[in-house]
Design a protein around this motif. Structure first.
Motif, PDB file in Angstrom:
ATOM      1  N   GLN A  66       3.681   3.998  -6.436  1.00 21.77           N
ATOM      2  CA  GLN A  66       4.580   3.603  -5.880  1.00 21.77           C
ATOM      3  C   GLN A  66       6.033   3.824  -6.190  1.00 21.77           C
ATOM      4  O   GLN A  66       7.156   3.511  -5.492  1.00 21.77           O
ATOM      5  N   ARG A  67       6.678   4.375  -7.361  1.00 22.72           N
ATOM      6  CA  ARG A  67       7.326   5.011  -7.229  1.00 22.72           C
ATOM      7  C   ARG A  67       7.434   6.234  -6.401  1.00 22.72           C
ATOM      8  O   ARG A  67       8.609   6.392  -6.294  1.00 22.72           O
ATOM      9  N   HIS A 100      -0.363  16.113  -6.496  1.00 26.91           N
ATOM     10  CA  HIS A 100      -0.965  14.665  -5.379  1.00 26.91           C
ATOM     11  C   HIS A 100      -1.145  14.018  -5.486  1.00 26.91           C
ATOM     12  O   HIS A 100      -1.407  13.862  -6.734  1.00 26.91           O
ATOM     13  N   PRO A 101      -1.139  13.058  -4.653  1.00 22.15           N
ATOM     14  CA  PRO A 101      -0.993  11.312  -5.013  1.00 22.15           C
ATOM     15  C   PRO A 101      -2.284  11.237  -5.623  1.00 22.15           C
ATOM     16  O   PRO A 101      -2.759  10.292  -6.043  1.00 22.15           O
ATOM     17  N   ALA A 102      -3.386  11.916  -5.068  1.00 22.98           N
ATOM     18  CA  ALA A 102      -5.029  11.461  -5.948  1.00 22.98           C
ATOM     19  C   ALA A 102      -5.031  12.099  -7.341  1.00 22.98           C
ATOM     20  O   ALA A 102      -5.989  11.655  -8.709  1.00 22.98           O
ATOM     21  N   GLU A 103      -3.960  12.624  -8.193  1.00 24.59           N
ATOM     22  CA  GLU A 103      -3.598  12.980  -9.072  1.00 24.59           C
ATOM     23  C   GLU A 103      -2.871  11.970  -9.988  1.00 24.59           C
ATOM     24  O   GLU A 103      -3.027  12.023 -11.527  1.00 24.59           O
ATOM     25  N   MET A 104      -2.557  10.661  -9.761  1.00 21.69           N
ATOM     26  CA  MET A 104      -1.457   9.788 -10.102  1.00 21.69           C
ATOM     27  C   MET A 104      -2.211   8.539  -9.862  1.00 21.69           C
ATOM     28  O   MET A 104      -2.946   8.497  -8.847  1.00 21.69           O
ATOM     29  N   ARG A 132       1.131  -1.075   0.044  1.00 20.92           N
ATOM     30  CA  ARG A 132       0.000   0.415  -0.358  1.00 20.92           C
ATOM     31  C   ARG A 132       1.367   1.345   0.056  1.00 20.92           C
ATOM     32  O   ARG A 132       1.774   1.370   0.261  1.00 20.92           O
ATOM     33  N   TYR A 133       0.781   2.200  -0.505  1.00 21.13           N
ATOM     34  CA  TYR A 133       1.309   3.236  -1.290  1.00 21.13           C
ATOM     35  C   TYR A 133       1.528   4.330   0.252  1.00 21.13           C
ATOM     36  O   TYR A 133       0.594   4.656   0.728  1.00 21.13           O
ATOM     37  N   SER A 134       2.436   4.014   0.851  1.00 22.63           N
ATOM     38  CA  SER A 134       2.856   5.160   2.016  1.00 22.63           C
ATOM     39  C   SER A 134       3.370   6.296   1.671  1.00 22.63           C
ATOM     40  O   SER A 134       4.356   7.031   1.552  1.00 22.63           O
ATOM     41  N   VAL A 135       2.192   7.107   0.797  1.00 19.07           N
ATOM     42  CA  VAL A 135       2.526   8.602   0.410  1.00 19.07           C
ATOM     43  C   VAL A 135       1.936   9.291   1.387  1.00 19.07           C
ATOM     44  O   VAL A 135       0.868   9.293   2.683  1.00 19.07           O
ATOM     45  N   PHE A 136       2.196  10.508   1.182  1.00 15.23           N
ATOM     46  CA  PHE A 136       1.136  11.702   1.971  1.00 15.23           C
ATOM     47  C   PHE A 136       0.569  11.879   1.198  1.00 15.23           C
ATOM     48  O   PHE A 136       0.436  13.090  -0.151  1.00 15.23           O
ATOM     49  N   PRO A 137      -1.032  12.091   1.529  1.00  9.74           N
ATOM     50  CA  PRO A 137      -1.782  13.074   0.477  1.00  9.74           C
ATOM     51  C   PRO A 137      -2.271  14.394   0.165  1.00  9.74           C
ATOM     52  O   PRO A 137      -2.507  14.673  -0.632  1.00  9.74           O
ATOM     53  N   HIS A 138      -2.062  14.637   1.462  1.00 11.01           N
ATOM     54  CA  HIS A 138      -1.779  16.128   1.336  1.00 11.01           C
ATOM     55  C   HIS A 138      -0.642  17.016   0.972  1.00 11.01           C
ATOM     56  O   HIS A 138      -0.038  17.985   0.880  1.00 11.01           O
TER      57      HIS A 138
END
Length: 262
Positions: free
Chosen positions: A148-149, A138-142, A82-88
């Motif tokens: 994952q990159r 932002h992550p929601a746009e990806m 699961r992508y461990s990125v900050f959505p904000h």
């Protein structure tokens, strides 16, 4: 290649449940180790111990000959399924955050020349993972592959020696997954990483790894199934050459040296 990690008689127990028993391994610097096995065989527990999230119940783990402390250090990076990125945060600021926490631990914020240098490092890393043109997304746009990159860039920005991958490509479509395989192979080489990857995909394990470990239970008690843990059932060393007296898969040129840890 010299041994970077040494596990000596490592046991993992949760209450009266034994997950791993008597695990002893030497992992060479620069190797790509794929770890496979059935669910519950302790694959993720092994990664957590190497990451420093938890300590073994018994036994020792050495990094460069020194005991590994149960804390996450900058010499080890991790990427989860699961992508461990900050959505904000934007792509750039997701990657920059790790550098700011490391270099300004009290404020997590850099200024002036130090900030410009960190931004340059983050941009270089994002270019390396193929996100050089996506800095302000932002992550929601990806897509999932792009996220994952980004997670890989976060893991590598502090230049760890060991990269831990816990089912990192399991949620990706086959085409994107093939692209990610090519990416991680290139980064492994470019950054002189030691990679330890947990996967359920046998083809992935063999196509990426220089070594494949199978964790499984060799002893079973139907009356107390929790009292026996997994061991290294098979340890397969893979090379690209085909010397005499080895078995070669002609479809991909991989040579397999089999060590059955019975």
């Amino acid at each position: 290649m010299s041994a970077l990690l040494n596990l000596r008689n490592v046991w993992v127990e949760y209450g009266d449940k034994i997950v791993l028993e008597g695990l002893s391994l030497d992992i060479a610097a620069g190797s790509f180790v794929s770890v496979i096995g059935p669910s519950g065989a302790g694959k993720s527990s092994l990664l957590r111990m190497i990451l420093g999230q938890e300590a073994p119940t018994r036994g020792t783990i050495l990094l460069d000959g020194e005991p590994l402390t149960p804390e996450c250090g900058p010499d080890r990076g991790v990427v989860f399924q699961r992508y461990s990125v900050f959505p904000h945060l934007s792509v750039l600021h997701n990657t920059l955050f790790g550098l700011e926490c490391e270099r300004a631990p009290f404020t997590a914020r850099l200024f002036g020349a130090r900030r410009r240098a960190a931004i340059s490092e983050a941009e270089e890393m994002l270019a390396a993972v193929g996100l050089g043109d996506s800095l302000h997304l932002h992550p929601a746009e990806m897509s999932g592959g792009m996220q994952q990159r980004l997670a890989i860039a976060q893991a590598l920005i502090k230049r760890p020696r060991i990269l831990l991958l816990d089912e990192p490509f399991g949620a990706l479509d086959p085409g994107i997954r093939a692209d990610m395989h090519a990416l991680i192979t290139r980064l492994w080489s470019d950054y002189s990483l030691t990679v330890i990857m947990v996967t359920h995909d046998i083809r992935e394990a063999f196509s990426l790894g220089t070594r494949v470990l199978t964790l499984d239970k060799r002893r079973h008690d139907p009356h107390a199934p929790h009292r026996f843990g997994a061991v290294v059932a098979y340890d397969l060393q893979l090379t690209k050459r085909s010397p005499a007296h080895t078995t070669t898969d002609d479809s991909n040129g991989i040579t397999i040296d089999i060590n059955d840890n019975n």
